[in-house]
Design a protein around this motif. Structure first.
Motif, PDB file in Angstrom:
ATOM      1  N   PHE A 269       0.849  -1.192   0.000  1.00  0.00           N
ATOM      2  CA  PHE A 269       0.000   0.000   0.000  1.00  0.00           C
ATOM      3  C   PHE A 269       0.888   1.247   0.000  1.00  0.00           C
ATOM      4  N   GLY A 270       0.406   2.278  -0.674  1.00  0.00           N
ATOM      5  CA  GLY A 270       1.115   3.550  -0.647  1.00  0.00           C
ATOM      6  C   GLY A 270       2.097   3.654  -1.796  1.00  0.00           C
ATOM      7  N   HIS A 271       2.347   4.874  -2.190  1.00  0.00           N
ATOM      8  CA  HIS A 271       3.301   5.115  -3.267  1.00  0.00           C
ATOM      9  C   HIS A 271       3.734   6.569  -3.215  1.00  0.00           C
ATOM     10  N   ARG A 272       4.997   6.793  -3.530  1.00  0.00           N
ATOM     11  CA  ARG A 272       5.484   8.181  -3.522  1.00  0.00           C
ATOM     12  C   ARG A 272       4.749   9.037  -4.553  1.00  0.00           C
ATOM     13  N   VAL A 273       4.437   8.471  -5.686  1.00  0.00           N
ATOM     14  CA  VAL A 273       3.865   9.291  -6.764  1.00  0.00           C
ATOM     15  C   VAL A 273       2.342   9.135  -6.870  1.00  0.00           C
ATOM     16  N   LYS A 275      -1.201   9.139  -5.818  1.00  0.00           N
ATOM     17  CA  LYS A 275      -2.033   9.570  -4.706  1.00  0.00           C
ATOM     18  C   LYS A 275      -3.484   9.179  -4.987  1.00  0.00           C
ATOM     19  N   SER A 276      -3.653   8.277  -5.926  1.00  0.00           N
ATOM     20  CA  SER A 276      -4.933   7.614  -6.144  1.00  0.00           C
ATOM     21  C   SER A 276      -4.539   6.193  -6.568  1.00  0.00           C
ATOM     22  N   PHE A 277      -5.453   5.453  -7.194  1.00  0.00           N
ATOM     23  CA  PHE A 277      -5.143   4.058  -7.525  1.00  0.00           C
ATOM     24  C   PHE A 277      -3.906   3.926  -8.404  1.00  0.00           C
ATOM     25  N   ASP A 278      -3.085   2.960  -8.097  1.00  0.00           N
ATOM     26  CA  ASP A 278      -1.982   2.580  -8.977  1.00  0.00           C
ATOM     27  C   ASP A 278      -2.624   1.767 -10.112  1.00  0.00           C
ATOM     28  N   ASP A 316     -10.056   6.184   7.675  1.00  0.00           N
ATOM     29  CA  ASP A 316      -9.548   7.543   7.647  1.00  0.00           C
ATOM     30  C   ASP A 316      -8.030   7.643   7.593  1.00  0.00           C
ATOM     31  N   TYR A 317      -7.358   6.722   8.317  1.00  0.00           N
ATOM     32  CA  TYR A 317      -5.885   6.751   8.328  1.00  0.00           C
ATOM     33  C   TYR A 317      -5.360   6.679   6.888  1.00  0.00           C
ATOM     34  N   PHE A 318      -5.878   5.727   6.119  1.00  0.00           N
ATOM     35  CA  PHE A 318      -5.390   5.502   4.751  1.00  0.00           C
ATOM     36  C   PHE A 318      -5.936   6.563   3.790  1.00  0.00           C
ATOM     37  N   ILE A 319      -7.216   6.959   4.009  1.00  0.00           N
ATOM     38  CA  ILE A 319      -7.814   7.962   3.119  1.00  0.00           C
ATOM     39  C   ILE A 319      -7.055   9.286   3.243  1.00  0.00           C
ATOM     40  N   SER A 320      -6.808   9.718   4.504  1.00  0.00           N
ATOM     41  CA  SER A 320      -6.189  11.034   4.686  1.00  0.00           C
ATOM     42  C   SER A 320      -4.757  11.062   4.151  1.00  0.00           C
TER      43      SER A 320
END
Ligand code: CMC
Length: 394
Positions: A269-273, A275-278, A316-320
């Protein structure tokens, strides 16, 4: 100090110009040479896409044939390189073997490129790297599994040969399932490039000193290995297995992540670039469902992964923090269903990423304005002081 701007992790620094890959992280767009990743995933193959990345255009039939022939001609390791495999301990991680063997390749120049400049030798070096990464990967797997080496077959395509070289038993050919071949080819294609990620910038940095392509690519393998980068696909599976062993459905684990217990992260999960779906994750998830269905595999880890995704996307943690599943979240489940052991996952990422590294190396080499990469720093150490003889140090 002075006019140096601090940008930790290069979050906002463009270190090069590139015409290879375009990403819009806000919109979840990824394009190779102007072609949308979803269209390539549907219509192209890994090898055709590799050609596109390296040479800039989709190949004509003759160009594709020429490229495939070059890959075939260069797929075998120099006979003397095989002895290196015996020097590694049996439990050596295949990524350490891969980086060492790719680097060792530069010590075995082929007769065809011996007297050529790096630029003239490039097409052969590129083919050697793409093809031999697969050969090295399968040799290291077979050695660890106690199997004799198996050789590529001339009539098989790149990904078919990978499966054949991994899994065929002495006197018995591996039964190639088209759906499995397709899924793996897609995994390679989706990993083929991703602009200035950690490993690709490493390749470019090494290339900027005019080191050869083998040295540059092996540095890329080293950078890829870390769990925050390519090593994430192995880390995702380890995480899912741990959750399963704990009898958790994922909710306890997510609580620990949110409370930063032991700095735990939801791997994959997560990505530097992005900020929406990979966009790669969307394609891989779909393929994951297809392959498991086709192979008639029901994997409790897939259920856990889906549950984690569902909960995280509504939390919320992941959304924010704009954290979405990345390419590694579902790829490991496909590879596991195919029978690829976990410690080979990042090696497969490296096979896929090799054309991207090679394309970026070529861009550096071809750029008349290329300068050696030499970042600056903000010095935070002591100011000038005088040397104390050792006898006077407490
Ligand atoms: N789980 C939980 N929290 C996370 C995660 C995660 N996977 N990723 C980021 N965060 C939090 C992080 O703790 C921080 O929170 P806070 O503001 O409270 O301190 C915030 O989100 C920003 O994180 P960051 O570390 O500053 O973000 P980054 O851009 O430096 O890191 C990343 C990007 C991919 C390394 C990171 O998201 C991560 O560690 N993900 C898990 C590893 C992973 O899946 N890596 C594969 C990336 S895709 C394949 C590839 O190209 O390599």
């Amino acid at each position: 100090t002075g006019c140096i701007t601090l940008d930790p992790g290069y979050g906002n620094t463009g270190a090069c110009k590139s015409a290879i890959t375009f990403i819009d992280g806000e919109k979840g767009i990824l394009q190779y040479r102007g072609y949308d990743i979803a269209e390539l995933a549907q219509k192209s193959t890994f090898i055709e896409t590799a050609y596109l990345l390296i040479y800039g255009e989709l190949p004509t039939p003759a160009e594709l044939q020429g490229f495939s022939d070059l890959l075939t001609e260069n797929q075998m390791l120099h006979q003397d390189m095989l002895q290196h495999f015996d020097a590694f301990p049996p439990k050596a991680h295949p990524m350490s073997i891969l980086s060492a063997m790719i680097h060792a390749s530069s010590a075995y120049p082929s007769m065809k490129t011996y007297r050529k400049s790096l630029k003239e030798a490039f097409p052969i070096h590129a083919a050697r790297l793409i093809s031999q990464t697969r050969t090295i990967a399968t040799c290291s797997y077979r050695k660890a599994a106690g199997l004799p080496p198996s050789y590529p077959k001339r009539d098989l395509k790149f990904t078919e040969n990978f499966l054949h070289m991994m899994f065929s038993l002495p006197g018995e050919d591996y039964d190639l399932n088209p759906e499995v071949v397709r899924a793996l080819d897609l995994i390679f294609l989706l990993h083929a490039d991703h602009e200035q990620n950690c490993s690709t910038s490493t390749v470019r940095m090494v290339a900027s000193s005019q080191a050869n392509v083998f040295a540059s690519a092996s540095a890329g393998v080293c950078a890829l290995w870390g769990p925050l980068h390519g090593g994430a696909n192995q880390a995702v599976l380890e995480m899912l297995e741990q959750i399963h062993r704990d009898g958790d459905d994922g909710s306890q684990f997510l609580d620990q992540v949110k409370n930063k217990v032991g700095n735990r992260r939801l791997m994959g999960f997560g990505h530097r670039v992005y900020k929406s779906f990979d966009p790669r994750a969307v394609i891989i998830k779909e393929q994951c469902d297809k392959v498991l269905q086709q192979l008639n595999v029901s994997d409790p880890l897939l259920d856990i992964a889906k549950k984690l995704e569902e909960v995280a996307l509504n939390d919320d943690y992941f959304i924010s923090r704009k954290l979405y599943p990345n390419v590694d979240f579902y790829s490991g489940i496909i590879m596991r269903a195919i029978g690829i052991p976990m410690n080979m996952f990042t090696v497969l990422f490296a096979i896929g990423r090799m054309p991207g590294w090679v394309a970026n190396y070529k861009e550096v080499m071809d750029d008349p304005e290329s300068r050696i990469s030499r970042p600056r720093q903000i010095y935070t150490g002591e100011t000038l002081r005088s040397y104390k003889p050792i006898t006077e140090r407490a």
